[in-house]
Design an enzyme around this catalytic site. Sequence first.
Site, PDB file in Angstrom:
ATOM      1  CB  SER A 169      -0.954  -0.042   1.191  1.00 45.88           C
ATOM      2  OG  SER A 169      -1.984   0.903   1.066  1.00 45.88           O
ATOM      3  NE  ARG A 239      -8.730   1.952  10.811  1.00 48.06           N
ATOM      4  CZ  ARG A 239      -7.721   1.322  10.246  1.00 48.06           C
ATOM      5  NH1 ARG A 239      -7.099   1.854   9.214  1.00 48.06           N
ATOM      6  NH2 ARG A 239      -7.317   0.153  10.695  1.00 48.06           N
ATOM      7  CG  ASP A 335      -6.118  -4.106  -3.570  1.00 40.22           C
ATOM      8  OD1 ASP A 335      -6.918  -3.174  -3.360  1.00 40.22           O
ATOM      9  OD2 ASP A 335      -4.891  -4.010  -3.381  1.00 40.22           O
ATOM     10  CG  HIS A 368      -5.566  -2.482  -0.013  1.00 41.63           C
ATOM     11  ND1 HIS A 368      -4.602  -2.468  -1.004  1.00 41.63           N
ATOM     12  CD2 HIS A 368      -5.105  -1.653   0.971  1.00 41.63           C
ATOM     13  CE1 HIS A 368      -3.613  -1.669  -0.649  1.00 41.63           C
ATOM     14  NE2 HIS A 368      -3.886  -1.167   0.545  1.00 41.63           N
ATOM     15  CG  ASP A 369      -6.447  -4.312   5.271  1.00 35.21           C
ATOM     16  OD1 ASP A 369      -5.619  -3.523   4.793  1.00 35.21           O
ATOM     17  OD2 ASP A 369      -7.153  -4.046   6.267  1.00 35.21           O
TER      18      ASP A 369
END
Length: 400
Positions: A169, A239, A335, A368-369
């Site tokens: 990232s 967040r 992602d 993505h994580d």
Amino acid sequence: MVGVTSISSPAISADERSHEVDHPSSLVAHFGADQPLPLDCGIDLTPFQIAYQTYGELNADRSNAILICHALTGDQHVANVHPVTGKPGWWETLVGAGRPLDPSQYFIICANVIGGCMGSTGPASINPATGKVWGLDFPVITIPDMVRAQAMLIDRLGIDTLFAVVGGSMGGMQVLQWTAAYPERVYSALAIACSTRHSAQNIAFHELGRQAVMADPDWHNGGYADRGIHPHRGLAVARMAAHITYLSDAALHRKFGRRMQDRDLPTFSFDADFQVESYLRYQGSSFVERFDANSYLYLTRAMDYFDIAGDHGGVLAKAFAGIKTRFCVVSFTSDWLFPTSESRALVHALNASSARVSFAEIETDRGHDAFLLDVPEFFDIARAFLESAGKARGLNGRGG
């Protein structure tokens, strides 16, 4: 258990060693007026400091150093208990005994980026000119600024060439910047779930988060620290919104679906009826206890400005012209924040510049994580790449 290990280097003074307790569980490198950090905005940042962690030992010829670059909300606590949250390090899946980045073989470094809030100089630090918290008086920083500061740290540690630079990232952006700015200092690069420039969609998501922070009445134009308050509500919303982009529809459906939270029927209110609502609220509330709101503004802006081809007439291949670094580029099928198409564009540019590059697209629904989670195929790829690079450099079996 991975230990935090300092190294013996004549480049680090005894006085600086005495400051290692400035931030819990971190080493701190101080740079005075004689070593300013030139920023892309035209300002020299001085003095400044970098908080960092190390794992393992530097070998005799200083050839086994790996720099890990952290993502937006990460920090230097890669593989040790976090001093604020008490939770395990954020990349213990990858770093540790028997793992791809094994401290018994490599000397692993991770530094909190400039602009961060875990010990490195940033908007939450004290401005020496005023004696007050920097706040929005802190200069806007970029990914190249972060890497420039890291290079100064690597110099301070007496390391000429890094065996590898690794990150996902925002960390992946730093990896690419390292190879473009200091190609002779990076033997291998593992760039994960990243892009060579931030997309319009990602800039839009970041602006949403920044506006949430700035709309909080407690933000006070960035001057909340002087009032002893924090814009926790706005930062929590930022967040929550960002965290959705780190996941995938399939993962959310698998984990939560439409299941209720501790109830069988809806309350017909705006309480967190659904498990996914409760999960997002937890992500927001836990985040604000460890992160500074102004740092969030600065780091998201740094990502927005990133465009590695910008200094090369928009021609990406020129950014890597003549590079000798070995690359491994990794993407994940689910992602949608940094889709595989962006990784392929990077690979094509590296091929055009005759760089040595391997590419892997990993099938997973974890979004993505995924690079932070337990994805065995990713671990296997990372291990194989580093072992191959180590063999080519004659490193294997000589770590420590």
